[in-house]
Design a protein around this motif. Sequence first.
Motif, mmCIF file in Angstrom:
data_model
loop_
_atom_site.group_PDB
_atom_site.id
_atom_site.type_symbol
_atom_site.label_atom_id
_atom_site.label_comp_id
_atom_site.label_asym_id
_atom_site.label_seq_id
_atom_site.Cartn_x
_atom_site.Cartn_y
_atom_site.Cartn_z
ATOM 1 N N VAL A 195 0.849 -1.206 0.000
ATOM 2 C CA VAL A 195 0.000 0.000 0.000
ATOM 3 C C VAL A 195 0.880 1.250 0.000
ATOM 4 C CG1 VAL A 195 -1.620 1.360 1.370
ATOM 5 C CG2 VAL A 195 -1.989 -1.090 1.086
ATOM 6 N N ASP A 196 1.963 1.215 0.800
ATOM 7 C CA ASP A 196 2.890 2.352 0.838
ATOM 8 C C ASP A 196 3.520 2.581 -0.537
ATOM 9 O OD1 ASP A 196 2.374 2.709 3.505
ATOM 10 O OD2 ASP A 196 4.163 1.615 4.190
ATOM 11 N N ILE A 197 3.895 1.483 -1.198
ATOM 12 C CA ILE A 197 4.501 1.575 -2.530
ATOM 13 C C ILE A 197 3.512 2.152 -3.535
ATOM 14 C CG2 ILE A 197 5.371 0.211 -4.475
ATOM 15 C CD1 ILE A 197 6.685 -1.644 -2.432
ATOM 16 N N LYS A 198 2.284 1.674 -3.480
ATOM 17 C CA LYS A 198 1.254 2.173 -4.397
ATOM 18 C C LYS A 198 1.026 3.665 -4.185
ATOM 19 C CE LYS A 198 -2.070 1.719 -7.435
ATOM 20 N NZ LYS A 198 -1.779 1.417 -8.859
ATOM 21 N N ALA A 199 0.986 4.085 -2.932
ATOM 22 C CA ALA A 199 0.795 5.504 -2.631
ATOM 23 C C ALA A 199 1.962 6.335 -3.144
ATOM 24 C CB ALA A 199 0.635 5.694 -1.119
ATOM 25 N N LYS A 200 3.190 5.817 -2.974
ATOM 26 C CA LYS A 200 4.382 6.542 -3.447
ATOM 27 C C LYS A 200 4.402 6.618 -4.974
ATOM 28 C CE LYS A 200 7.102 7.961 -1.246
ATOM 29 N NZ LYS A 200 7.320 9.337 -0.728
ATOM 30 N N GLN A 201 3.955 5.568 -5.641
ATOM 31 C CA GLN A 201 3.883 5.575 -7.105
ATOM 32 C C GLN A 201 2.900 6.639 -7.593
ATOM 33 O OE1 GLN A 201 2.877 1.451 -7.773
ATOM 34 N NE2 GLN A 201 4.997 0.886 -8.295
ATOM 35 N N GLU A 202 1.756 6.721 -6.934
ATOM 36 C CA GLU A 202 0.755 7.726 -7.301
ATOM 37 C C GLU A 202 1.285 9.135 -7.045
ATOM 38 O OE1 GLU A 202 -2.156 7.398 -8.818
ATOM 39 O OE2 GLU A 202 -1.724 5.257 -9.041
ATOM 40 N N GLU A 203 1.991 9.276 -5.917
ATOM 41 C CA GLU A 203 2.578 10.590 -5.592
ATOM 42 C C GLU A 203 3.594 10.992 -6.651
ATOM 43 O OE1 GLU A 203 5.443 12.665 -2.205
ATOM 44 O OE2 GLU A 203 4.678 10.630 -1.914
ATOM 45 N N LEU A 204 4.439 10.042 -7.033
ATOM 46 C CA LEU A 204 5.454 10.317 -8.044
ATOM 47 C C LEU A 204 4.819 10.688 -9.383
ATOM 48 C CD1 LEU A 204 8.467 10.357 -8.729
ATOM 49 C CD2 LEU A 204 8.309 7.925 -9.282
ATOM 50 N N LYS A 205 3.744 10.002 -9.740
ATOM 51 C CA LYS A 205 3.044 10.292 -10.995
ATOM 52 C C LYS A 205 2.468 11.703 -10.993
ATOM 53 C CE LYS A 205 -0.759 8.651 -13.918
ATOM 54 N NZ LYS A 205 -1.852 7.657 -14.050
ATOM 55 N N VAL A 206 1.833 12.076 -9.882
ATOM 56 C CA VAL A 206 1.241 13.414 -9.772
ATOM 57 C C VAL A 206 2.322 14.491 -9.836
ATOM 58 C CG1 VAL A 206 0.026 14.997 -8.214
ATOM 59 C CG2 VAL A 206 -0.792 12.655 -8.501
ATOM 60 N N VAL A 207 3.426 14.259 -9.116
ATOM 61 C CA VAL A 207 4.517 15.228 -9.096
ATOM 62 C C VAL A 207 5.139 15.372 -10.480
ATOM 63 C CG1 VAL A 207 6.831 15.686 -8.204
ATOM 64 C CG2 VAL A 207 5.032 14.909 -6.659
ATOM 65 N N GLN A 208 5.309 14.248 -11.190
ATOM 66 C CA GLN A 208 5.867 14.292 -12.542
ATOM 67 C C GLN A 208 4.986 15.115 -13.475
ATOM 68 O OE1 GLN A 208 6.407 10.049 -13.331
ATOM 69 N NE2 GLN A 208 8.621 10.348 -13.426
ATOM 70 N N GLU A 209 3.681 14.909 -13.398
ATOM 71 C CA GLU A 209 2.750 15.666 -14.246
ATOM 72 C C GLU A 209 2.797 17.151 -13.911
ATOM 73 O OE1 GLU A 209 -1.019 13.850 -13.631
ATOM 74 O OE2 GLU A 209 -0.600 12.126 -14.945
ATOM 75 N N TYR A 210 2.871 17.447 -12.613
ATOM 76 C CA TYR A 210 2.937 18.854 -12.188
ATOM 77 C C TYR A 210 4.220 19.498 -12.714
ATOM 78 C CZ TYR A 210 3.778 22.893 -9.212
ATOM 79 O OH TYR A 210 4.065 24.150 -8.763
ATOM 80 N N TYR A 211 5.344 18.808 -12.537
ATOM 81 C CA TYR A 211 6.625 19.343 -12.996
ATOM 82 C C TYR A 211 6.660 19.507 -14.513
ATOM 83 C CZ TYR A 211 8.922 18.954 -8.428
ATOM 84 O OH TYR A 211 9.291 19.121 -7.129
ATOM 85 N N GLN A 212 6.067 18.571 -15.244
ATOM 86 C CA GLN A 212 6.038 18.672 -16.702
ATOM 87 C C GLN A 212 5.247 19.895 -17.151
ATOM 88 O OE1 GLN A 212 4.560 14.855 -17.969
ATOM 89 N NE2 GLN A 212 6.577 13.885 -17.901
ATOM 90 N N ASN A 213 4.088 20.115 -16.509
ATOM 91 C CA ASN A 213 3.280 21.296 -16.838
ATOM 92 C C ASN A 213 4.019 22.581 -16.467
ATOM 93 O OD1 ASN A 213 1.152 19.735 -17.784
ATOM 94 N ND2 ASN A 213 0.160 19.630 -15.785
ATOM 95 N N TRP A 214 4.628 22.548 -15.290
ATOM 96 C CA TRP A 214 5.376 23.712 -14.834
ATOM 97 C C TRP A 214 6.555 24.004 -15.757
ATOM 98 C CZ3 TRP A 214 10.499 23.728 -12.952
ATOM 99 C CH2 TRP A 214 10.920 24.938 -12.402
ATOM 100 N N LEU A 215 7.253 22.952 -16.176
ATOM 101 C CA LEU A 215 8.391 23.100 -17.066
ATOM 102 C C LEU A 215 7.953 23.646 -18.425
ATOM 103 C CD1 LEU A 215 11.393 22.694 -17.559
ATOM 104 C CD2 LEU A 215 10.906 20.345 -18.249
ATOM 105 N N GLY A 216 6.798 23.168 -18.917
ATOM 106 C CA GLY A 216 6.281 23.674 -20.187
ATOM 107 C C GLY A 216 5.978 25.159 -20.117
ATOM 108 N N GLU A 217 5.350 25.584 -19.023
ATOM 109 C CA GLU A 217 5.033 27.009 -18.849
ATOM 110 C C GLU A 217 6.305 27.835 -18.710
ATOM 111 O OE1 GLU A 217 2.467 27.249 -15.499
ATOM 112 O OE2 GLU A 217 0.783 26.236 -16.487
ATOM 113 N N LEU A 218 7.276 27.298 -17.951
ATOM 114 C CA LEU A 218 8.541 27.996 -17.771
ATOM 115 C C LEU A 218 9.262 28.163 -19.102
ATOM 116 C CD1 LEU A 218 10.633 29.135 -15.727
ATOM 117 C CD2 LEU A 218 11.623 26.848 -15.648
#
Length: 217
Positions: free
Chosen positions: A106-129
């Motif tokens: 469960v901890d691993i699944k939660a960390k995977q979801e967190e990593l996915k969300v952070v990656q998407e956020y960073y990609q959007n942020w990087l595109g805007e930057l």
Amino acid sequence: MNRIHVAVIVALALVAGLAGGLISSQFGRAQEVHAAGEIKVGMLDLVRASRQSRKYIELKSSFDAQMNDLKGKMEVKKKELENLNRELDQLKRRNATAEDIQKKEVDIKAKQEELKVVQEYYQNWLGELSNDFQKEVLDAVYQEAINYCRKNGYDLLLQEYELSTQATGDELGGNRAWAETLKNKPVLYFANSAPGNPGKPNMYVQDITEEIIRLVK
């Protein structure tokens, strides 16, 4: 016919000529086109001028720093996920209880979801930057070019740039990219010499890229 009317007619003629050249079976045949009367046409490699501008150098340093910070944060999160997976393997090797294994999964699944969300956020942020970075640099060089043209009496400014013929890795993909660049190139040909006198510079069509680079450095 006043100067403005002449400039408009020349601009329309140039656009029509470029469009016709792309669909004509005579695409490969270079046709000399000279501006009429006292019309001055400027040629500018906007990309080359932008990459040598002081604004580009200033912003590139900040952009690279933020990119490195982003990469560092992503590496930390990936390490955390790797550690969780390693801990899960250890639990399985020790024949831990099903409850402990399930909790770790469960901890691993939660960390995977967190990593996915952070990656998407960073990609959007990087595109805007990246978009803001390019917009600020290009706008600064563009405004300098416009001011230069007004000051020096240019009636028309066309964008020119060098075509890259390097196909890195994928030869077919590289050739396709080169072809797309050629089709979108605003200027296919312009005469460097005056009509009927190859040794004399064409006073009506001038590449002003080096002049703009000196102004924006």
